[in-house]
Design a protein around this motif. Sequence first.
Motif, PDB file in Angstrom:
ATOM      1  N   GLU A  98      49.673  28.020  41.682  1.00 27.59           N
ATOM      2  CA  GLU A  98      50.048  29.366  42.109  1.00 27.59           C
ATOM      3  C   GLU A  98      49.565  30.443  41.143  1.00 27.59           C
ATOM      4  O   GLU A  98      49.953  31.600  41.257  1.00 27.59           O
ATOM      5  N   ARG A  99      48.721  30.076  40.187  1.00 23.51           N
ATOM      6  CA  ARG A  99      48.201  31.057  39.236  1.00 23.51           C
ATOM      7  C   ARG A  99      47.046  31.796  39.894  1.00 23.51           C
ATOM      8  O   ARG A  99      45.888  31.411  39.778  1.00 23.51           O
ATOM      9  N   GLY A 100      47.378  32.863  40.580  1.00 24.16           N
ATOM     10  CA  GLY A 100      46.405  33.551  41.404  1.00 24.16           C
ATOM     11  C   GLY A 100      45.469  34.448  40.614  1.00 24.16           C
ATOM     12  O   GLY A 100      45.847  35.083  39.640  1.00 24.16           O
ATOM     13  N   VAL A 101      44.213  34.469  41.061  1.00 24.42           N
ATOM     14  CA  VAL A 101      43.219  35.432  40.579  1.00 24.42           C
ATOM     15  C   VAL A 101      42.929  36.366  41.741  1.00 24.42           C
ATOM     16  O   VAL A 101      42.681  35.917  42.865  1.00 24.42           O
ATOM     17  N   ILE A 102      42.970  37.670  41.489  1.00 24.42           N
ATOM     18  CA  ILE A 102      42.776  38.633  42.554  1.00 24.42           C
ATOM     19  C   ILE A 102      41.503  39.430  42.283  1.00 24.42           C
ATOM     20  O   ILE A 102      41.184  39.760  41.137  1.00 24.42           O
ATOM     21  N   TYR A 103      40.753  39.696  43.357  1.00 20.57           N
ATOM     22  CA  TYR A 103      39.439  40.305  43.245  1.00 20.57           C
ATOM     23  C   TYR A 103      39.374  41.597  44.048  1.00 20.57           C
ATOM     24  O   TYR A 103      39.962  41.704  45.128  1.00 20.57           O
ATOM     25  N   ALA A 104      38.619  42.550  43.524  1.00 18.86           N
ATOM     26  CA  ALA A 104      38.311  43.777  44.259  1.00 18.86           C
ATOM     27  C   ALA A 104      37.012  43.570  45.025  1.00 18.86           C
ATOM     28  O   ALA A 104      36.024  43.077  44.480  1.00 18.86           O
ATOM     29  N   LEU A 105      37.010  43.945  46.317  1.00 18.67           N
ATOM     30  CA  LEU A 105      35.840  43.800  47.171  1.00 18.67           C
ATOM     31  C   LEU A 105      35.471  45.158  47.761  1.00 18.67           C
ATOM     32  O   LEU A 105      36.346  45.947  48.106  1.00 18.67           O
ATOM     33  N   ARG A 106      34.184  45.397  47.893  1.00 19.29           N
ATOM     34  CA  ARG A 106      33.691  46.572  48.604  1.00 19.29           C
ATOM     35  C   ARG A 106      33.296  46.143  50.014  1.00 19.29           C
ATOM     36  O   ARG A 106      32.578  45.163  50.211  1.00 19.29           O
ATOM     37  N   ALA A 107      33.766  46.869  51.011  1.00 17.18           N
ATOM     38  CA  ALA A 107      33.500  46.483  52.396  1.00 17.18           C
ATOM     39  C   ALA A 107      32.014  46.517  52.734  1.00 17.18           C
ATOM     40  O   ALA A 107      31.557  45.773  53.604  1.00 17.18           O
ATOM     41  N   ASP A 108      31.245  47.360  52.054  1.00 18.88           N
ATOM     42  CA  ASP A 108      29.813  47.439  52.340  1.00 18.88           C
ATOM     43  C   ASP A 108      29.003  46.425  51.541  1.00 18.88           C
ATOM     44  O   ASP A 108      27.767  46.392  51.638  1.00 18.88           O
ATOM     45  N   GLY A 109      29.686  45.610  50.734  1.00 18.27           N
ATOM     46  CA  GLY A 109      28.986  44.591  49.960  1.00 18.27           C
ATOM     47  C   GLY A 109      28.148  45.130  48.817  1.00 18.27           C
ATOM     48  O   GLY A 109      27.331  44.416  48.256  1.00 18.27           O
ATOM     49  N   SER A 110      28.353  46.388  48.436  1.00 18.32           N
ATOM     50  CA  SER A 110      27.524  47.013  47.408  1.00 18.32           C
ATOM     51  C   SER A 110      27.862  46.553  45.994  1.00 18.32           C
ATOM     52  O   SER A 110      27.137  46.872  45.051  1.00 18.32           O
ATOM     53  N   ARG A 111      28.952  45.809  45.844  1.00 17.16           N
ATOM     54  CA  ARG A 111      29.349  45.322  44.533  1.00 17.16           C
ATOM     55  C   ARG A 111      29.886  43.913  44.683  1.00 17.16           C
ATOM     56  O   ARG A 111      30.641  43.631  45.614  1.00 17.16           O
ATOM     57  N   PRO A 112      29.502  42.987  43.794  1.00 13.92           N
ATOM     58  CA  PRO A 112      30.066  41.634  43.885  1.00 13.92           C
ATOM     59  C   PRO A 112      31.557  41.661  43.595  1.00 13.92           C
ATOM     60  O   PRO A 112      32.073  42.630  43.015  1.00 13.92           O
ATOM     61  N   PRO A 113      32.296  40.625  43.989  1.00 15.54           N
ATOM     62  CA  PRO A 113      33.735  40.585  43.708  1.00 15.54           C
ATOM     63  C   PRO A 113      34.016  40.730  42.211  1.00 15.54           C
ATOM     64  O   PRO A 113      33.318  40.148  41.372  1.00 15.54           O
ATOM     65  N   VAL A 114      35.030  41.527  41.885  1.00 19.72           N
ATOM     66  CA  VAL A 114      35.412  41.771  40.494  1.00 19.72           C
ATOM     67  C   VAL A 114      36.837  41.284  40.291  1.00 19.72           C
ATOM     68  O   VAL A 114      37.755  41.735  40.988  1.00 19.72           O
ATOM     69  N   ALA A 115      37.033  40.354  39.341  1.00 19.37           N
ATOM     70  CA  ALA A 115      38.379  39.873  39.037  1.00 19.37           C
ATOM     71  C   ALA A 115      39.184  40.978  38.364  1.00 19.37           C
ATOM     72  O   ALA A 115      38.696  41.641  37.450  1.00 19.37           O
ATOM     73  N   LEU A 116      40.422  41.182  38.824  1.00 20.35           N
ATOM     74  CA  LEU A 116      41.271  42.259  38.326  1.00 20.35           C
ATOM     75  C   LEU A 116      42.317  41.784  37.325  1.00 20.35           C
ATOM     76  O   LEU A 116      42.997  42.612  36.719  1.00 20.35           O
ATOM     77  N   ASN A 117      42.449  40.485  37.139  1.00 14.47           N
ATOM     78  CA  ASN A 117      43.480  39.974  36.236  1.00 14.47           C
ATOM     79  C   ASN A 117      43.234  40.423  34.798  1.00 14.47           C
ATOM     80  O   ASN A 117      42.107  40.319  34.303  1.00 14.47           O
ATOM     81  N   PRO A 118      44.266  40.889  34.098  1.00 15.51           N
ATOM     82  CA  PRO A 118      44.125  41.097  32.653  1.00 15.51           C
ATOM     83  C   PRO A 118      43.873  39.753  31.961  1.00 15.51           C
ATOM     84  O   PRO A 118      44.226  38.693  32.500  1.00 15.51           O
ATOM     85  N   PRO A 119      43.271  39.750  30.777  1.00 10.41           N
ATOM     86  CA  PRO A 119      43.011  38.484  30.066  1.00 10.41           C
ATOM     87  C   PRO A 119      44.277  37.659  29.873  1.00 10.41           C
ATOM     88  O   PRO A 119      45.303  38.164  29.413  1.00 10.41           O
ATOM     89  N   GLY A 120      44.220  36.399  30.260  1.00  4.79           N
ATOM     90  CA  GLY A 120      45.338  35.488  30.073  1.00  4.79           C
ATOM     91  C   GLY A 120      46.483  35.653  31.046  1.00  4.79           C
ATOM     92  O   GLY A 120      47.505  34.976  30.909  1.00  4.79           O
ATOM     93  N   ALA A 121      46.358  36.537  32.028  1.00  8.08           N
ATOM     94  CA  ALA A 121      47.443  36.781  32.977  1.00  8.08           C
ATOM     95  C   ALA A 121      47.032  36.312  34.365  1.00  8.08           C
ATOM     96  O   ALA A 121      45.847  36.191  34.673  1.00  8.08           O
ATOM     97  N   PHE A 122      48.011  36.035  35.202  1.00  8.37           N
ATOM     98  CA  PHE A 122      47.726  35.691  36.587  1.00  8.37           C
ATOM     99  C   PHE A 122      48.556  36.552  37.523  1.00  8.37           C
ATOM    100  O   PHE A 122      49.610  37.084  37.154  1.00  8.37           O
ATOM    101  N   TRP A 123      48.023  36.699  38.725  1.00  7.87           N
ATOM    102  CA  TRP A 123      48.663  37.546  39.723  1.00  7.87           C
ATOM    103  C   TRP A 123      49.946  36.899  40.214  1.00  7.87           C
ATOM    104  O   TRP A 123      50.012  35.693  40.464  1.00  7.87           O
ATOM    105  N   LEU A 124      50.990  37.705  40.413  1.00  8.13           N
ATOM    106  CA  LEU A 124      52.288  37.208  40.850  1.00  8.13           C
ATOM    107  C   LEU A 124      52.420  37.098  42.365  1.00  8.13           C
ATOM    108  O   LEU A 124      53.508  36.883  42.875  1.00  8.13           O
ATOM    109  N   GLN A 125      51.322  37.254  43.102  1.00  2.00           N
ATOM    110  CA  GLN A 125      51.336  37.144  44.564  1.00  2.00           C
ATOM    111  C   GLN A 125      52.305  38.135  45.195  1.00  2.00           C
ATOM    112  O   GLN A 125      53.094  37.812  46.060  1.00  2.00           O
ATOM    113  N   GLY A 126      52.230  39.347  44.735  1.00  3.00           N
ATOM    114  CA  GLY A 126      53.009  40.431  45.302  1.00  3.00           C
ATOM    115  C   GLY A 126      52.260  41.730  45.090  1.00  3.00           C
ATOM    116  O   GLY A 126      51.079  41.739  44.769  1.00  3.00           O
ATOM    117  N   GLY A 127      52.951  42.840  45.255  1.00  2.40           N
ATOM    118  CA  GLY A 127      52.319  44.132  45.070  1.00  2.40           C
ATOM    119  C   GLY A 127      52.234  44.884  46.378  1.00  2.40           C
ATOM    120  O   GLY A 127      52.758  44.455  47.410  1.00  2.40           O
TER     121      GLY A 127
END
Length: 219
Positions: A98-127
């Motif tokens: 359950e240690r989620g990694v969350i990524y930012a995506l651009r709908a036009d595909g102009s940027r590859p997926p970017v991981a948003l997690n701070p170093p050493g942290a995982f997403w809590l599956q909420g927000g």
Amino acid sequence: MGVMASAMAGLACLLTVAAAPTADDFFADPTMDMVTMAPDGAHIAYRAPFKGRLNIFVADPDGAHGRPLTSFADRSVEHYAWADGGNLVAMKSANGDERGVIYALRADGSRPPVALNPPGAFWLQGGDFRTADGTVYLPFIAAGGISTLLRIDLSTLARSTVATYDRAIPDWHVGPNGALAGSAVVGDGIALLYREPGGRTLRVGVGPVDDRGDVGIGH
């Protein structure tokens, strides 16, 4: 009788064409699922097999011109959501837990997926992803159980810390006036958190709370 016999023979042929489903059929990846419309109605997004996993695609509203936004080959994308018409977030687990990694995506595909997690942290599956201006509020937890709520602009990837807490608080929602509300399990009860737009933070206990009577309200 000849017509009837011919019809029965044709029906028998149709009935034998369709093979009984197998276990593999039941557990196979879908060809498309989790279809959603962009807030501006310009695109749809969905999951579909790619690189041997379920990845995120976008397409025209009629389903034409589908193209992948992610190409993960290690694990499938488990969740995704639109932030606005041009930005999405997608989540997959890093190690099958359950240690989620969350990524930012651009709908036009102009940027590859970017991981948003701070170093050493995982997403809590909420927000809360339902923002009109392309910003999202995402909770992360790091070693020691310290959770941080971040506000992230998905267009620029600029981020700011909204609050920190001494326990996991995965459920956050943003009101139209900028107020924040969250909830956490405390001892054998539930505590609700509320932050006014001006920055004041309040706590309202619901049910039993722990012996300290607080939930580590942040700054």
